[in-house]
Design a protein around this motif. Structure first.
Motif, PDB file in Angstrom:
ATOM      1  N   ARG A  44       0.830  -1.210   0.000  1.00  0.00           N
ATOM      2  CA  ARG A  44       0.000   0.000   0.000  1.00  0.00           C
ATOM      3  C   ARG A  44       0.865   1.261   0.000  1.00  0.00           C
ATOM      4  NH1 ARG A  44      -2.143  -0.377   4.611  1.00  0.00           N
ATOM      5  NH2 ARG A  44      -1.119   1.364   5.617  1.00  0.00           N
ATOM      6  N   ARG A  45       1.916   1.287   0.806  1.00  0.00           N
ATOM      7  CA  ARG A  45       2.783   2.470   0.867  1.00  0.00           C
ATOM      8  C   ARG A  45       3.450   2.730  -0.485  1.00  0.00           C
ATOM      9  NH1 ARG A  45       4.691   4.944   5.606  1.00  0.00           N
ATOM     10  NH2 ARG A  45       3.694   4.177   7.483  1.00  0.00           N
ATOM     11  N   GLU A  48       0.702   3.970  -2.938  1.00  0.00           N
ATOM     12  CA  GLU A  48       0.295   5.355  -2.648  1.00  0.00           C
ATOM     13  C   GLU A  48       1.385   6.346  -3.063  1.00  0.00           C
ATOM     14  OE1 GLU A  48      -0.742   5.327   1.501  1.00  0.00           O
ATOM     15  OE2 GLU A  48      -2.720   4.440   1.120  1.00  0.00           O
ATOM     16  N   GLN A  51       1.244   6.575  -6.838  1.00  0.00           N
ATOM     17  CA  GLN A  51       0.054   7.306  -7.270  1.00  0.00           C
ATOM     18  C   GLN A  51       0.216   8.799  -7.019  1.00  0.00           C
ATOM     19  OE1 GLN A  51      -3.548   6.123  -5.306  1.00  0.00           O
ATOM     20  NE2 GLN A  51      -4.848   7.345  -6.651  1.00  0.00           N
ATOM     21  N   ARG A  52       0.743   9.151  -5.861  1.00  0.00           N
ATOM     22  CA  ARG A  52       0.898  10.566  -5.516  1.00  0.00           C
ATOM     23  C   ARG A  52       1.815  11.280  -6.502  1.00  0.00           C
ATOM     24  NH1 ARG A  52       0.236  14.371  -1.772  1.00  0.00           N
ATOM     25  NH2 ARG A  52       1.917  15.837  -1.384  1.00  0.00           N
TER      26      ARG A  52
END
Length: 167
Positions: A44-45, A48, A51-52
């Protein structure tokens, strides 16, 4: 295109360490074990972060992960940043432990004439992480500087009274 004012929001040291660990381990399960975090949190990290910032850091495949060319460039920079932060942390610990630092000394002329600079030079040669700032002042100025926190050590004349101070 304007960059947002909060450019560093979303970047944290844990995520950066995970990215570097993923580059080294090439396997998210080993990253999770190494960093003592759940594999889902590792994945997940990374997702994310990608994506950011809008690009893929790792190519994922059934055997693990491999940095993309852009990811490899980023991770090389992250490694330098983490190295610098570790150096800063080490320096802070050295300062806390008294291995490095600056001692501000004000001394009366009699102390300076009695060989204080030579004694400090000898100390510095044995303790290279400690620096001194030495200023010559009158005893009354030194007492005031100690009380005001302007200097750390004051060497005054033995004939001057300094109530409330450790002599």
């Amino acid at each position: 295109m304007r960059r947002p004012a909060n450019l560093l929001n979303g970047i944290d040291l844990v995520t950066l360490r995970i990215l570097l660990a993923a580059q080294e381990e090439r396997n998210l399960a080993r990253v999770a074990e190494r960093e003592n975090i759940a594999i889902s949190a590792v994945s997940r990290r990374i997702a994310e972060f990608e994506q950011r910032y809008g690009f893929t850091v790792f190519d994922r495949h059934d055997r693990g992960v491999t940095p993309t060319p852009d990811g490899a460039k980023l991770l090389a920079r992250v490694l330098v940043v983490i190295g610098e932060l570790e150096q800063v942390a080490g320096e802070l610990l050295d300062r806390r432990d008294g291995v490095t630092g600056v001692v501000r000394i004000q001394a009366h002329m009699s102390a300076v004439m009695a060989g204080l600079p030579e004694k400090l030079a000898s100390f510095v040669s044995q303790h290279p992480g400690i620096d001194f700032e030495l200023d010559e002042r009158t005893s009354l100025e030194i007492i005031h500087a100690i009380q005001a926190g302007i200097c750390d050590v004051g060497l005054i004349s033995g004939t001057v009274d300094a109530p409330g101070m450790e002599l």
